[in-house]
Enzyme design. Structure first.
Site, mmCIF file in Angstrom:
data_model
loop_
_atom_site.group_PDB
_atom_site.id
_atom_site.type_symbol
_atom_site.label_atom_id
_atom_site.label_comp_id
_atom_site.label_asym_id
_atom_site.label_seq_id
_atom_site.Cartn_x
_atom_site.Cartn_y
_atom_site.Cartn_z
ATOM 1 N N ASP A 98 -0.693 -8.911 -3.168
ATOM 2 C CA ASP A 98 -0.615 -7.915 -2.091
ATOM 3 C C ASP A 98 -1.886 -7.984 -1.243
ATOM 4 O O ASP A 98 -2.993 -7.945 -1.781
ATOM 5 C CB ASP A 98 -0.459 -6.520 -2.725
ATOM 6 C CG ASP A 98 -0.007 -5.454 -1.731
ATOM 7 O OD1 ASP A 98 -0.407 -5.522 -0.551
ATOM 8 O OD2 ASP A 98 0.730 -4.541 -2.142
ATOM 9 N N HIS A 100 -2.469 -5.893 1.511
ATOM 10 C CA HIS A 100 -2.724 -4.668 2.273
ATOM 11 C C HIS A 100 -4.004 -3.993 1.775
ATOM 12 O O HIS A 100 -4.116 -3.681 0.588
ATOM 13 C CB HIS A 100 -1.551 -3.706 2.132
ATOM 14 C CG HIS A 100 -0.281 -4.267 2.704
ATOM 15 N ND1 HIS A 100 0.590 -5.017 1.968
ATOM 16 C CD2 HIS A 100 0.237 -4.199 3.960
ATOM 17 C CE1 HIS A 100 1.608 -5.382 2.736
ATOM 18 N NE2 HIS A 100 1.431 -4.907 3.953
ATOM 19 N N SER A 151 4.595 -4.629 -5.819
ATOM 20 C CA SER A 151 3.292 -4.257 -6.390
ATOM 21 C C SER A 151 3.421 -3.135 -7.421
ATOM 22 O O SER A 151 2.584 -3.019 -8.323
ATOM 23 C CB SER A 151 2.327 -3.822 -5.282
ATOM 24 O OG SER A 151 2.115 -4.892 -4.402
HETATM 25 CO CO1 B1M Z 1 2.897 -5.128 5.571
HETATM 26 N N1 B1M Z 1 4.425 -4.241 4.707
HETATM 27 N N2 B1M Z 1 3.539 -6.780 5.011
HETATM 28 N N3 B1M Z 1 1.381 -5.783 6.567
HETATM 29 N N4 B1M Z 1 2.603 -3.333 6.265
HETATM 30 C C1 B1M Z 1 4.391 -2.721 4.708
HETATM 31 C C2 B1M Z 1 3.760 -2.205 3.424
HETATM 32 C C3 B1M Z 1 5.946 -2.399 4.791
HETATM 33 C C4 B1M Z 1 6.349 -1.066 4.156
HETATM 34 C C5 B1M Z 1 6.371 -2.463 6.254
HETATM 35 C C6 B1M Z 1 7.838 -2.157 6.477
HETATM 36 O O1 B1M Z 1 8.686 -2.957 6.155
HETATM 37 N N5 B1M Z 1 8.134 -1.005 7.020
HETATM 38 C C7 B1M Z 1 6.564 -3.652 4.050
HETATM 39 C C8 B1M Z 1 6.762 -3.529 2.527
HETATM 40 C C9 B1M Z 1 8.216 -3.434 2.151
HETATM 41 C C10 B1M Z 1 8.466 -3.524 0.704
HETATM 42 O O2 B1M Z 1 7.713 -3.920 -0.118
HETATM 43 N N6 B1M Z 1 9.665 -3.112 0.386
HETATM 44 C C11 B1M Z 1 5.543 -4.727 4.389
HETATM 45 C C12 B1M Z 1 5.813 -6.112 4.328
HETATM 46 C C13 B1M Z 1 7.242 -6.512 4.036
HETATM 47 C C14 B1M Z 1 4.813 -7.086 4.545
HETATM 48 C C15 B1M Z 1 4.959 -8.623 4.411
HETATM 49 C C16 B1M Z 1 5.771 -9.113 3.198
HETATM 50 C C17 B1M Z 1 5.560 -9.140 5.722
HETATM 51 C C18 B1M Z 1 5.851 -10.621 5.754
HETATM 52 O O3 B1M Z 1 5.002 -11.444 5.514
HETATM 53 N N7 B1M Z 1 7.087 -10.899 6.039
HETATM 54 C C19 B1M Z 1 3.484 -9.046 4.320
HETATM 55 C C20 B1M Z 1 3.006 -8.968 2.865
HETATM 56 C C21 B1M Z 1 1.928 -9.905 2.548
HETATM 57 C C22 B1M Z 1 1.448 -9.682 1.118
HETATM 58 O O4 B1M Z 1 0.950 -8.627 0.797
HETATM 59 N N8 B1M Z 1 1.618 -10.664 0.287
HETATM 60 C C23 B1M Z 1 2.810 -7.955 5.092
HETATM 61 C C24 B1M Z 1 1.633 -8.118 5.804
HETATM 62 C C25 B1M Z 1 1.017 -7.127 6.562
HETATM 63 C C26 B1M Z 1 -0.180 -7.342 7.483
HETATM 64 C C27 B1M Z 1 -1.148 -8.412 6.971
HETATM 65 C C28 B1M Z 1 0.347 -7.762 8.843
HETATM 66 C C29 B1M Z 1 -0.752 -5.900 7.596
HETATM 67 C C30 B1M Z 1 -1.845 -5.575 6.546
HETATM 68 C C31 B1M Z 1 -3.242 -5.721 7.049
HETATM 69 C C32 B1M Z 1 -4.253 -5.197 6.066
HETATM 70 O O5 B1M Z 1 -4.021 -4.296 5.287
HETATM 71 N N9 B1M Z 1 -5.410 -5.788 6.124
HETATM 72 C C33 B1M Z 1 0.461 -5.051 7.250
HETATM 73 C C34 B1M Z 1 0.577 -3.669 7.566
HETATM 74 C C35 B1M Z 1 -0.514 -3.090 8.430
HETATM 75 C C36 B1M Z 1 1.646 -2.876 7.091
HETATM 76 C C37 B1M Z 1 1.989 -1.403 7.421
HETATM 77 C C38 B1M Z 1 2.635 -1.417 8.800
HETATM 78 C C39 B1M Z 1 0.873 -0.403 7.430
HETATM 79 C C40 B1M Z 1 0.063 -0.340 6.124
HETATM 80 C C41 B1M Z 1 -1.177 0.497 6.324
HETATM 81 O O6 B1M Z 1 -2.266 -0.019 6.477
HETATM 82 N N10 B1M Z 1 -1.009 1.835 6.374
HETATM 83 C C42 B1M Z 1 3.004 -1.058 6.255
HETATM 84 C C43 B1M Z 1 3.980 0.048 6.601
HETATM 85 C C44 B1M Z 1 3.849 1.262 5.710
HETATM 86 O O7 B1M Z 1 2.998 1.379 4.874
HETATM 87 N N11 B1M Z 1 4.759 2.162 5.876
HETATM 88 C C45 B1M Z 1 3.455 -2.401 5.808
HETATM 89 C C46 B1M Z 1 -2.107 2.758 6.564
HETATM 90 C C47 B1M Z 1 -2.822 3.012 5.238
HETATM 91 C C48 B1M Z 1 -3.996 3.962 5.425
HETATM 92 O O8 B1M Z 1 -1.877 3.596 4.364
HETATM 93 O O9 B1M Z 1 -2.176 1.819 2.596
HETATM 94 O O10 B1M Z 1 -0.444 3.653 2.329
HETATM 95 P P1 B1M Z 1 -1.757 3.220 2.818
HETATM 96 O O11 B1M Z 1 -2.885 4.076 2.124
HETATM 97 C C49 B1M Z 1 -2.903 5.478 2.029
HETATM 98 C C50 B1M Z 1 -2.237 6.005 0.758
HETATM 99 O O12 B1M Z 1 -1.144 5.220 0.333
HETATM 100 C C51 B1M Z 1 -3.348 6.087 -0.224
HETATM 101 O O13 B1M Z 1 -4.463 6.443 0.569
HETATM 102 C C52 B1M Z 1 -4.370 5.836 1.860
HETATM 103 C C53 B1M Z 1 -4.941 6.794 2.877
HETATM 104 O O14 B1M Z 1 -4.358 8.028 2.833
HETATM 105 N N12 B1M Z 1 -3.753 4.945 -1.032
HETATM 106 C C54 B1M Z 1 -4.450 5.134 -2.187
HETATM 107 C C55 B1M Z 1 -3.601 3.617 -0.844
HETATM 108 N N13 B1M Z 1 -4.151 2.946 -1.850
HETATM 109 C C56 B1M Z 1 -4.692 3.838 -2.688
HETATM 110 C C57 B1M Z 1 -5.389 3.669 -3.878
HETATM 111 C C58 B1M Z 1 -5.828 4.816 -4.545
HETATM 112 C C59 B1M Z 1 -5.593 6.084 -4.022
HETATM 113 C C60 B1M Z 1 -4.894 6.266 -2.847
HETATM 114 O O15 B1M Z 1 -6.496 4.763 -5.684
HETATM 115 C C61 B1M Z 1 -6.772 3.527 -6.299
#
Ligand code: B1M
Length: 215
Positions: A98, A100, A151
């Site tokens: 992963d 992200h 993940s």
């Molecule tokens: Co990707 N991606 N992405 N992506 N991406 C998601 C996660 C996805 C939901 C988008 C969608 O389809 N709507 C989807 C996953 C679907 C699934 O698994 N069923 C997805 C996908 C499919 C993918 C790829 C597979 C796409 C592809 O290649 N075809 C690929 C995966 C690559 C891989 O991981 N092997 C991919 C790639 C990418 C980018 C590189 C383009 C980019 C990431 C850049 C980076 O992080 N450096 C990206 C992004 C930006 C996203 C979305 C749009 C936004 C994620 C984000 O940063 N959110 C995302 C959509 C979504 O999440 N709904 C998506 C903002 C961030 C602050 O939120 O990380 O949730 P989050 O963190 C929150 C809480 O969750 C929590 O606190 C944070 C702040 O409040 N939290 C924790 C997180 N970690 C924590 C740990 C803790 C405590 C709290 O303690 C340890």
């Protein structure tokens, strides 16, 4: 567009030009963390929805992520800080497979700014690397982040690995990331894990959990 709507749109459009000026203006009106929570994360949510429904292609998601990171980096020095450190130490990683890391890095910022020592070992980290880092750094807690549905499976495997190594009770575990739910952690992970596993909804929930664990 008004300033705060423009900031949200900058994330959605991946538009960096003039970002810092807008952020500086925004900080005249709001605290940096409020800007992150109210405006920047709102933009990322739109990006996720557009990408999920096929209306946005991956390279544009990446651009949005870059702008998000640049914005957080610009705001970070202005956040309120308790630099004292020493409240406890956490190893933070995004799990194997992963990439992200925006959420994980926000957790890092919130915990570091609130007196915790954070060892952030980055993305795609296998459990062996996470446990090595916890051992070497004498961590109190292990934190794992993951956004892909797969993940959540990896996290379960990681806890199984900790069980089989007999280190489940050594480190309380905190899990977070958009694909996880409290239900999954409480129903599927709490009983199989020999130690303590907690779900953090967001970075502030993570801080609250750390405060609970360390007191
Ligand atoms: Co990707 N991606 N992405 N992506 N991406 C998601 C996660 C996805 C939901 C988008 C969608 O389809 N709507 C989807 C996953 C679907 C699934 O698994 N069923 C997805 C996908 C499919 C993918 C790829 C597979 C796409 C592809 O290649 N075809 C690929 C995966 C690559 C891989 O991981 N092997 C991919 C790639 C990418 C980018 C590189 C383009 C980019 C990431 C850049 C980076 O992080 N450096 C990206 C992004 C930006 C996203 C979305 C749009 C936004 C994620 C984000 O940063 N959110 C995302 C959509 C979504 O999440 N709904 C998506 C903002 C961030 C602050 O939120 O990380 O949730 P989050 O963190 C929150 C809480 O969750 C929590 O606190 C944070 C702040 O409040 N939290 C924790 C997180 N970690 C924590 C740990 C803790 C405590 C709290 O303690 C340890």
């Amino acid at each position: 567009l008004p300033l705060f709507e423009r900031l949200e749109k900058r994330i959605v459009d991946g538009e960096r030009n003039g970002l810092e000026d807008d952020l500086d203006a925004a900080m005249q009106e709001k605290k940096p963390l409020e800007i992150v929570n109210d405006n920047l994360l709102a933009g990322m949510k739109v990006v996720g929805d557009l990408f999920g429904s096929g209306q946005m292609q991956l390279p544009f998601v990446l651009q949005s992520a870059e702008v998000m990171k640049a914005a957080v980096a610009h705001l970070e020095p202005h956040m309120d800080k308790d630099d004292s450190g020493g409240k406890g130490k956490i190893v933070l990683a995004t799990v194997k497979g992963d990439v992200h890391d925006i959420g994980k890095n926000l957790v890092d910022i919130i915990l570091s700014n609130n007196g915790y020592d954070v060892v952030n070992i980055g993305i795609k980290q296998p459990i062996t690397a996470i446990l090595d880092a916890a051992e070497e750094n004498k961590a109190d807690v292990i934190g794992m982040s993951g956004l892909l549905v797969k993940s959540t499976v990896i996290m379960k495997e990681n806890l199984e690995e900790m069980n089989s190594r007999g280190v489940g009770e050594k480190w309380p575990v905190m899990l977070g990331g958009a694909a996880l739910t409290r239900g999954f952690v409480e129903n599927d992970l709490t009983d199989m894990f020999t130690g303590e596993v907690n779900y953090a909804k967001d970075a502030f929930d993570g801080l609250r959990l750390m405060d609970n664990i360390m007191t």
